[in-house]
Design a protein around this motif. Structure first.
Motif, PDB file in Angstrom:
ATOM      1  N   ASP A  81     -28.631   4.065 -20.385  1.00 36.48           N
ATOM      2  CA  ASP A  81     -30.057   4.074 -20.744  1.00 36.48           C
ATOM      3  C   ASP A  81     -30.974   3.982 -19.534  1.00 36.48           C
ATOM      4  O   ASP A  81     -32.104   3.477 -19.628  1.00 36.48           O
ATOM      5  CB  ASP A  81     -30.380   2.947 -21.729  1.00 36.48           C
ATOM      6  CG  ASP A  81     -29.809   3.207 -23.120  1.00 36.48           C
ATOM      7  OD1 ASP A  81     -29.817   4.372 -23.541  1.00 36.48           O
ATOM      8  OD2 ASP A  81     -29.342   2.253 -23.754  1.00 36.48           O
ATOM      9  N   SER A 112     -33.331   9.256 -20.186  1.00 31.65           N
ATOM     10  CA  SER A 112     -33.163   9.940 -21.464  1.00 31.65           C
ATOM     11  C   SER A 112     -32.430  11.245 -21.202  1.00 31.65           C
ATOM     12  O   SER A 112     -32.371  11.718 -20.053  1.00 31.65           O
ATOM     13  CB  SER A 112     -34.532  10.233 -22.087  1.00 31.65           C
ATOM     14  OG  SER A 112     -35.218  11.208 -21.312  1.00 31.65           O
ATOM     15  N   LYS A 162     -24.819  10.983 -25.782  1.00 28.60           N
ATOM     16  CA  LYS A 162     -25.525   9.769 -26.209  1.00 28.60           C
ATOM     17  C   LYS A 162     -25.253   9.481 -27.684  1.00 28.60           C
ATOM     18  O   LYS A 162     -25.081   8.322 -28.091  1.00 28.60           O
ATOM     19  CB  LYS A 162     -27.021   9.915 -25.961  1.00 28.60           C
ATOM     20  CG  LYS A 162     -27.845   8.666 -26.280  1.00 28.60           C
ATOM     21  CD  LYS A 162     -29.298   8.882 -25.857  1.00 28.60           C
ATOM     22  CE  LYS A 162     -30.131   7.631 -26.114  1.00 28.60           C
ATOM     23  NZ  LYS A 162     -30.314   7.368 -27.551  1.00 28.60           N
TER      24      LYS A 162
END
Length: 435
Positions: free
Chosen positions: A411, A414, A238
């Motif tokens: 997204d 998480s 991420k």
């Protein structure tokens, strides 16, 4: 690359289900002795046109030297290979000699579909002991590695030059260095270039866990990592997206299904991509650029802590259904140990594990292959252990990792949510296989 094979299919392997022999040229053909006294062995592998021609050349050399044995070739492609193999194995029409992959060897061996090679008399005196261990499961030798491989960062020197960025010191770089370097290349490319791909497959996770002193699986087939360590893995991916070190999620998704020639790396738009060492020649051919292999970044900035490992490119295995195990073993012995076979097969299935074969083929290696041999020798001192092979039930693990990576990058989850869901799903795969 992925297969649609599922756990139910594996559970039916030994049930004798009536099935069409999709990999077979005729049901039971390889189990009968011919009128001339010869036997025919079914031989299945996956590959492309080049590998098929090379493999056929090796089988022709074997049958010439062993006139009492004929080979029934059954080449396939990865996308359909495993579904077909499950079908013919369930139908009791398995090929005698099978090219196996690491994530399936326990599935087949653990369910009794593969023979214990240690009982068949194959000569292992010249084989690297660590390579032998990678084909063992539950105390039995279900496969012999066709050659060794390592997952590395492939650096396209032309892209580095275009971005005006120097290559890193891969003996000391950290994940922070990797991310910042990749972001710098993306910024210099102004929308045309990207710094790095996402290392998001099973092997990438194994390397990550190894840097944390953990492993994907334990020796007894359990999960061997903490949920928070997996969450940090997706945190890193991420971070690469957020800092524009790697392509946006949508571009990455498109790139994942592209051919090598049309991929970001293949079209000289990606500076660093994760690939196996035996893919070096293909990458240089596709890009027309010099590709430099780099060690994985580490947490501490030391090569001995980077979690890299030697992985069998694939295996030679013998079906437990074979009615000619002696002849099948002789063929495997030839593929594994014969110098003439080695000179035909070269390094396309990895760097040979037989030291005599490797020595014999080295003078004839292409420059890229010689580079791979030297690189693997160079990193050997820093590779201390081989991860346990995936246990029964783990064949879907890579697809799961890729799916949760997509959820994080888009997204939908998480990193913490992805890790929790992944652990639950992974444990369920293993538990289901034990029922």
């Amino acid at each position: 690359m992925r297969s649609s094979i599922n756990r139910r299919q594996f559970g039916q392997l030994l049930l004798g289900t009536a099935a069409v022999g999709l990999l077979a040229t005729g049901c039971g053909k390889d189990t009968e002795q011919s009128a001339d006294g010869s036997v025919t062995l079914g031989f299945a592998w996956w590959g492309n046109e080049f590998l098929n021609a090379q493999t056929n050349q090796a089988t022709a050399a074997f049958t010439k030297a062993n006139p009492g044995i004929k080979i029934d070739p059954r080449p396939g492609d990865w996308a359909s290979y495993w579904d077909k193999l499950a079908t013919v194995t369930a139908g009791k029409d398995s090929p005698d000699v099978i090219q196996m992959d690491q994530k399936y060897i326990a599935e087949y061996g653990g369910r009794g579909a593969l023979a214990d090679l240690s009982t068949l008399g194959v000569d292992i005196t010249g084989i690297d002991k660590a390579a032998l261990a990678t084909g063992e499961y539950s105390g039995k030798q279900y496969g012999f590695s066709t050659g060794q491989n390592a997952l590395v960062v492939m650096a396209n020197t032309a892209v580095f030059k275009e971005a005006g960025v120097d290559l890193p010191d891969d003996l000391s770089w950290t994940w922070d260095d990797y991310t910042k370097l990749a972001a710098k290349i993306t910024a210099a490319g102004k929308g045309k270039l990207f710094g790095a791909s996402y290392g998001n497959n099973e092997s990438s996770l194994i390397i990550w866990l190894g840097q944390h002193g953990e492993q994907l699986y334990t020796d007894d087939g359990q999960l061997g990592f903490k949920e928070e360590t997996a969450a940090k893995f997706w945190d890193q991916l991420k971070l690469q997206r957020d800092q524009q070190a790697s392509p946006p999620a949508s571009i990455n998704s498109e790139d994942a299904s592209a051919s090598l020639e049309s991929s970001l790396f293949g079209t000289n738009r990606l500076a660093m991509g994760w690939s196996w060492t035996n893919q070096l020649a293909s990458l240089e051919s596709a890009t027309g650029s010099e590709i430099k292999m780099l060690r994985a970044p580490s947490l501490k900035g030391t090569a001995k802590d980077n979690g890299m490992y030697d992985k069998p490119t694939m295996y030679w295995a013998v079906s437990a259904q074979s009615k000619h195990p002696k002849e099948a073993a002789a063929f495997v012995d030839y593929l594994l140990n014969n110098v003439d076979a080695g000179k035909i097969l070269m390094t396309d299935r990895g760097i040979p594990t037989n030291s005599a074969v490797l020595t014999a083929i080295t003078p004839g290696l292409k420059p890229s292959d010689a580079t791979v041999v030297a690189f693997l020798a160079d990193i050997k001192a820093d590779i201390t252990v081989a991860p346990p092979i995936p246990p029964v039930g783990a064949s879907g693990m890579q697809d799961s990792i890729i799916r949760y990576t997509a959820d994080v990058l888009f997204d939908k989850s998480s990193p913490e949510q992805a890790a929790k869901a992944f652990v639950t799903e992974a444990q369920g795969m293993l538990d289901s296989a034990r029922k």
